[in-house]
Write a protein that holds these residues in place. Structure first.
Motif: not given
Length: 662
Positions: A240-255
């Protein structure tokens, strides 16, 4: 297995100077890498032995290694181990056994239908490696694996595209259990249903039961347009996995800020740290968690002065100066939860509108910078110019440049050897192999692909791939790459730079060594483990810019080096019991109160000291902790906004954590 003694190098450390020579623009050749048009020039500063300024100091390094053992763990005809640098390919169990993986194929052609994970295991009890593998671990075609300890004595392996998971309850024994594919991009993501690629895995927790995976969702719009989204997955059962954007998303840098293979992850105890580095227009950032990945704190280690610039416009001043930026990055976490980072550097300039930039090669634009998270961030330049924060070689004002190799900050560089007459061997830039297939991997940085290995007492060894000026006589008349090692004694607090060359053996005098990996945390004091790929042909057979016309055998090497006991820092309380099995601070950032949670194995007196970023103590208190979970608080309401460090000590052991006051 072969055993040899390492040879010492007599090096002029840190004070040599070279003449300056700017290359004409007409000498630049165009290359294409990572969807950007790249121009590669020769060196901006062309050093040679004849142009040395008078030496102000010279250091002779004595042999710090008691012994070295190396083995060929497997061979592969598929030689593209990474798009840039490797990590999480080796791990060590508490009994000293080591597992290693690599991208594997035995087919001598471009089909590589048998591509997958090559695996081997060093049994510490028997002091022997297993037989070299004849086939991949998986039943399907995969590649680019990553491995970690799983549970008390098991292991977990993740393969690439789509990411798939295998586990074993007992490392090195029995059949691998296929746990299935990792989740795909869920609904709500820009590209739902896209699979995750280029994974890195590590495990944390008291029993290595919490799994952390970072990877890249890569979406191709066209041959010239590729989008990257960084993701983070967490599991406690490998099912069982949880998937999310990298913590980079906290600063709008995941993409679209970082690309595939432009990241590493490391762990120790309950601390997990991930790092992202993709030069040109991005920062080097670290996200660190002290609670097994539930919350993350961001640190900008190196701040790119052109962050956010659109190179297709002239709206920002991007033509003003050359920039010394980072390329390959390694990270490891020690037993006190401190994250250690090394970055190899190079020089480039964006001198016209568009996606082209010029990069320079040569001794005087080289270096590997060291940082840990008790130090100031972002890294600052001595002259205040952000372009120079990662600059090792500096002009002297008389046509020369000089190395300012502060050994607390610079961990490595291209070695300087003497010939039989005691003269410095000239570095000839034309002998530096920088064809298309290597450019993307090394970005014209001479010292590349660094890897860190830390022992239980905080002693560190750094290994990296670098041209060897003693080994340039081959069919291409280019320098072969060797693996060089620097050493950091925890008591001394500085680097013995470029101490030795791994495998200085006549059997490998015509070998090229690249793709350095390591065991991040070793179990025995003064012992360090590294791995790399050895090949007798320069260049790659696989990859979009491959230069080899025929497949060759590439050997995946594993090396254990043992420091002389005289040079191993051993804490006075090394036989004592550390009562602090886990420590975390929250909330972070703090406003009025910072809570310190300590999971203790026994009752003990504990001190709490708070320091500002200048190292000045601003608060202190002494408390008592009992076995189990303890929470103590400090008042932060009267502290000025900024970065602080809290150090807790008990029974001679200490943990230091960074926190922010808003």
């Amino acid at each position: 297995m072969k055993k040899v003694l390492l040879l010492s190098l007599s090096l002029a450390l840190g004070f040599g100077a070279f003449a300056q020579d700017r290359v004409a623009k007409s000498d630049i050749q165009s290359f294409k890498a990572n969807a950007k048009k790249v121009a590669v020039g020769n060196e901006t500063i062309n050093p040679s032995a004849a142009n040395f300024a008078p030496q102000t100091a010279k250091s002779v390094v004595i042999n710090r290694w008691q012994d070295m053992e190396y083995a060929e763990t497997m061979y592969t005809t598929y030689d593209l181990q990474s798009n840039s640098w490797c990590s999480n390919r080796m791990y060590q169990l508490p009994d000293g056994s080591v597992g290693v993986v690599a991208t594997f194929s035995h087919e001598p052609n471009q089909s590589a239908s048998d591509r997958g994970t090559g695996y081997n295991f060093y049994n510490a009890t028997e002091e022997a490696w297993g037989e070299e593998p004849e086939e991949r671990v998986e039943s399907m075609r995969t590649g680019w694996p990553t491995i970690a300890q799983w549970g008390e004595s098991g292991e977990i392996m993740i393969s690439h595209s789509p990411c798939r998971c295998w586990t074993r309850e007992k490392a090195g024994e029995g059949e691998w259990q296929y746990m299935g594919e990792l989740p795909y991009a869920p609904e709500g993501y820009p590209y739902p249903g896209e699979n995750i690629s280029w994974p890195r895995v590590t495990t944390s927790g008291d029993n290595h039961n919490i799994i952390h995976v970072i990877g890249d969702i890569q979406h191709s719009v066209s041959d010239s347009e590729v989008h990257h989204h960084q993701v983070y997955l967490r599991s406690e059962d490998a099912v069982n996995w949880t998937i999310s954007y990298s913590p980079l998303a906290q600063d709008g840098e995941e993409a679209d800020h970082y690309s595939a293979d432009a990241y590493n992850i490391a762990s120790n105890g309950h601390t997990v740290a991930m790092i992202y580095s993709d030069d040109l227009q991005s920062h080097v950032v670290m996200y660190k968690s002290t609670d097994d990945g539930l919350t993350w704190n961001r640190t900008v280690i190196w701040e790119n002065p052109y962050y956010g610039c659109d190179w297709a416009t002239d709206e920002c001043s991007v033509f003003t100066d050359t920039l010394f930026g980072p390329s390959n990055v390694a990270i490891a976490v020690d037993n006190n939860g401190i994250a250690h980072v090394v970055m190899n550097t190079y020089e480039y300039i964006h001198d016209e509108i568009g996606d082209t930039y010029t990069t320079f090669s040569g001794r005087a634009v080289d270096g590997i910078y060291y940082w840990n998270d008790t130090q100031e961030a972002p890294i600052q330049s001595p002259d205040g110019n952000p372009h120079h924060a990662l600059r090792l070689w500096w002009p002297t004002g008389d046509g020369y440049v000089q190395m300012h190799a502060d050994s607390t900050k610079w961990a490595g560089f291209l070695p300087m050897f003497e010939d039989v007459n005691g003269n410095m061997i000239e570095y000839v830039n034309d002998k530096f192999y920088n064809e298309k297939d290597y450019f993307y991997k090394f970005r014209s940085g001479q010292s590349g692909m660094p890897a860190l290995s830390i022992d239980p007492y905080g002693n560190i060894a750094l290994a990296y791939s670098c041209p060897n000026t003693k080994r340039g006589e081959n069919e291409l008349n280019k320098y072969y790459r060797s693996i060089f090692v620097s050493y950091y004694n925890a008591d001394e607090g500085y680097w013995h730079q470029v101490v030795d060359e791994l495998i200085d053996d006549f059997m490998y005098q015509y070998s090229e060594f690249i793709y350095t990996v390591s065991v991040n945390n070793t179990v025995n004091p003064g012992e360090f483990w590294f791995g790399f790929q050895e090949d007798m042909t320069q260049g790659l057979y696989w990859g979009s810019n491959a230069t080899q016309s025929d497949a060759t055998e590439n050997h995946i090497m594993a090396v254990k080096i043992i420091a002389d006991p005289e040079f191993v820092s051993v804490p006075e309380n090394h036989d004592a019991i550390n009562p602090m099995t886990a420590v975390r601070v929250y909330p972070n950032p703090a406003t009025d109160v910072l809570n310190i949670e300590v999971n203790a194995s026994q009752s003990s007196d504990m001190s709490i000291n708070v320091f500002n970023i200048m190292g000045q103590k601003v608060q202190e208190q002494n408390v008592n902790i009992n076995a189990g979970i303890n929470t103590r608080s400090i008042n932060t309401a009267e502290l000025a906004s900024g970065i602080y460090f809290v150090t807790v000590k008990a029974n001679g052991f200490e943990n230091t954590m960074k926190f922010i006051v808003k």
